[in-house]
Design a protein around this motif. Structure first.
Motif, PDB file in Angstrom:
ATOM      1  N   HIS A 118      28.799  45.952  40.981  1.00 49.11           N
ATOM      2  CA  HIS A 118      28.582  45.700  39.553  1.00 49.11           C
ATOM      3  C   HIS A 118      28.461  44.195  39.329  1.00 49.11           C
ATOM      4  N   THR A 119      27.742  43.817  38.296  1.00 50.19           N
ATOM      5  CA  THR A 119      27.668  42.412  37.913  1.00 50.19           C
ATOM      6  C   THR A 119      28.931  42.048  37.136  1.00 50.19           C
ATOM      7  N   THR A 120      29.171  40.756  36.965  1.00 45.42           N
ATOM      8  CA  THR A 120      30.347  40.345  36.198  1.00 45.42           C
ATOM      9  C   THR A 120      30.234  40.841  34.756  1.00 45.42           C
ATOM     10  N   LYS A 121      29.031  40.879  34.248  1.00 42.08           N
ATOM     11  CA  LYS A 121      28.826  41.379  32.879  1.00 42.08           C
ATOM     12  C   LYS A 121      29.194  42.867  32.781  1.00 42.08           C
ATOM     13  N   GLU A 122      28.776  43.666  33.756  1.00 41.75           N
ATOM     14  CA  GLU A 122      29.103  45.088  33.761  1.00 41.75           C
ATOM     15  C   GLU A 122      30.611  45.304  33.910  1.00 41.75           C
ATOM     16  N   ILE A 123      31.230  44.512  34.757  1.00 41.13           N
ATOM     17  CA  ILE A 123      32.681  44.635  34.952  1.00 41.13           C
ATOM     18  C   ILE A 123      33.410  44.309  33.653  1.00 41.13           C
ATOM     19  N   ALA A 124      32.951  43.257  32.969  1.00 37.23           N
ATOM     20  CA  ALA A 124      33.556  42.887  31.691  1.00 37.23           C
ATOM     21  C   ALA A 124      33.448  44.050  30.705  1.00 37.23           C
ATOM     22  N   GLU A 125      32.317  44.720  30.717  1.00 39.27           N
ATOM     23  CA  GLU A 125      32.116  45.857  29.827  1.00 39.27           C
ATOM     24  C   GLU A 125      33.026  47.027  30.200  1.00 39.27           C
ATOM     25  N   ILE A 126      33.120  47.323  31.493  1.00 39.44           N
ATOM     26  CA  ILE A 126      33.960  48.429  31.961  1.00 39.44           C
ATOM     27  C   ILE A 126      35.423  48.195  31.598  1.00 39.44           C
ATOM     28  N   LEU A 127      35.886  46.955  31.803  1.00 40.81           N
ATOM     29  CA  LEU A 127      37.299  46.643  31.599  1.00 40.81           C
ATOM     30  C   LEU A 127      37.621  46.153  30.192  1.00 40.81           C
ATOM     31  N   SER A 128      36.595  45.978  29.367  1.00 43.68           N
ATOM     32  CA  SER A 128      36.767  45.487  27.987  1.00 43.68           C
ATOM     33  C   SER A 128      37.469  44.126  27.958  1.00 43.68           C
ATOM     34  N   ILE A 129      36.980  43.221  28.792  1.00 40.12           N
ATOM     35  CA  ILE A 129      37.499  41.857  28.837  1.00 40.12           C
ATOM     36  C   ILE A 129      36.314  40.896  28.841  1.00 40.12           C
ATOM     37  N   PRO A 130      36.536  39.622  28.503  1.00 38.19           N
ATOM     38  CA  PRO A 130      35.433  38.661  28.529  1.00 38.19           C
ATOM     39  C   PRO A 130      34.899  38.447  29.948  1.00 38.19           C
ATOM     40  N   GLU A 131      33.611  38.157  30.052  1.00 38.28           N
ATOM     41  CA  GLU A 131      33.003  37.911  31.351  1.00 38.28           C
ATOM     42  C   GLU A 131      33.656  36.715  32.047  1.00 38.28           C
ATOM     43  N   SER A 132      34.056  35.713  31.279  1.00 45.00           N
ATOM     44  CA  SER A 132      34.712  34.549  31.874  1.00 45.00           C
ATOM     45  C   SER A 132      36.027  34.943  32.548  1.00 45.00           C
ATOM     46  N   THR A 133      36.721  35.927  31.990  1.00 45.05           N
ATOM     47  CA  THR A 133      37.961  36.421  32.599  1.00 45.05           C
ATOM     48  C   THR A 133      37.653  37.113  33.923  1.00 45.05           C
ATOM     49  N   VAL A 134      36.574  37.877  33.953  1.00 48.98           N
ATOM     50  CA  VAL A 134      36.162  38.530  35.202  1.00 48.98           C
ATOM     51  C   VAL A 134      35.903  37.476  36.273  1.00 48.98           C
ATOM     52  N   LYS A 135      35.176  36.428  35.916  1.00 50.93           N
ATOM     53  CA  LYS A 135      34.843  35.379  36.879  1.00 50.93           C
ATOM     54  C   LYS A 135      36.092  34.659  37.380  1.00 50.93           C
ATOM     55  N   SER A 136      37.020  34.371  36.485  1.00 49.73           N
ATOM     56  CA  SER A 136      38.231  33.671  36.929  1.00 49.73           C
ATOM     57  C   SER A 136      39.097  34.583  37.801  1.00 49.73           C
ATOM     58  N   ARG A 137      39.135  35.884  37.488  1.00 51.50           N
ATOM     59  CA  ARG A 137      39.893  36.817  38.332  1.00 51.50           C
ATOM     60  C   ARG A 137      39.250  36.959  39.711  1.00 51.50           C
ATOM     61  N   LEU A 138      37.913  36.968  39.751  1.00 47.38           N
ATOM     62  CA  LEU A 138      37.226  37.021  41.037  1.00 47.38           C
ATOM     63  C   LEU A 138      37.572  35.805  41.885  1.00 47.38           C
ATOM     64  N   GLN A 139      37.540  34.633  41.275  1.00 46.41           N
ATOM     65  CA  GLN A 139      37.857  33.411  42.002  1.00 46.41           C
ATOM     66  C   GLN A 139      39.295  33.432  42.507  1.00 46.41           C
ATOM     67  N   LYS A 140      40.212  33.877  41.666  1.00 47.88           N
ATOM     68  CA  LYS A 140      41.624  33.959  42.051  1.00 47.88           C
ATOM     69  C   LYS A 140      41.790  34.962  43.199  1.00 47.88           C
ATOM     70  N   ALA A 141      41.121  36.107  43.116  1.00 51.05           N
ATOM     71  CA  ALA A 141      41.208  37.125  44.166  1.00 51.05           C
ATOM     72  C   ALA A 141      40.682  36.573  45.487  1.00 51.05           C
ATOM     73  N   ARG A 142      39.578  35.864  45.451  1.00 50.95           N
ATOM     74  CA  ARG A 142      39.023  35.264  46.669  1.00 50.95           C
ATOM     75  C   ARG A 142      40.010  34.280  47.288  1.00 50.95           C
ATOM     76  N   THR A 143      40.629  33.459  46.450  1.00 49.90           N
ATOM     77  CA  THR A 143      41.587  32.467  46.936  1.00 49.90           C
ATOM     78  C   THR A 143      42.788  33.139  47.593  1.00 49.90           C
ATOM     79  N   VAL A 144      43.313  34.163  46.938  1.00 55.71           N
ATOM     80  CA  VAL A 144      44.476  34.878  47.476  1.00 55.71           C
ATOM     81  C   VAL A 144      44.110  35.564  48.797  1.00 55.71           C
TER      82      VAL A 144
END
Length: 173
Positions: free
Chosen positions: A129-155
């Motif tokens: 899924h794209t970050t936009k689609e994920i934001a829609e699925i989870l009902s959160i801002p796309e910027s939150t999806v991107k920051s969570r992705l970055q945090k997940a990659r770091t961890v």
């Protein structure tokens, strides 16, 4: 009407089962969740407005069902019972399922992430899924999806030192 539902189950059943499993980490419960998702869709399919794809709509229902389950007393009771009973056959099925989908070391690292990090990572890399689609699925801002992705990659990078994670670490949103 039944043919339509059978077609939808055939198209999305395995995908939704994998999504549910990533949340609840139990094959039997994930199957129950997906049965519930399809039953809900069947009863209320006229409410589907087509604003998103049917796959996205069903994924969103699945995510909500799983998060509700994880917060429920039933989940807490299952975890407690699981500590006192050996569920060998179920564990073997789950282990085979995990081994089939990912290498064990990476899977364990992904599953050790908290749900918020795990879900965006799996939707992005596994479900494509794209970050936009994920934001829609989870009902959160796309910027939150991107920051969570970055945090997940770091961890994950820290947990999986020495494992080649180039795709995860250099993904483009």
């Amino acid at each position: 009407m039944h043919d339509h539902l059978e077609e939808i189950i055939e198209l999305y059943g395995d995908y939704l089962l994998r999504i549910a499993y990533t949340y609840v980490k139990d094959q039997r419960i994930a199957e129950e969740m997906i049965q519930d998702v399809f039953l809900t869709y069947y009863k209320k399919q006229e409410q589907f407005r087509g604003e998103a794809s049917l796959k996205t709509y069903l994924t969103k229902i699945t995510v909500h069902r799983c998060t509700d389950y994880l917060r429920s007393w039933k989940n807490k009771k299952e975890l407690l019972i699981g500590k006192f009973h050996i569920r060998g056959q179920t564990k073997n099925i789950e282990r085979k399922y995990i081994e089939k989908e990912e290498k064990m070391e990476v899977t364990e690292a992904v599953f050790s992430l908290n749900v918020k990090l795990r879900e965006v990572l799996l939707f992005y890399y596994y479900a494509d899924h794209t970050t936009k689609e994920i934001a829609e699925i989870l009902s959160i801002p796309e910027s939150t999806v991107k920051s969570r992705l970055q945090k997940a990659r770091t961890v994950l990078k820290e947990k999986l030192k020495g494992v080649d994670l180039e795709v995860l670490l250099n993904g483009n949103e």
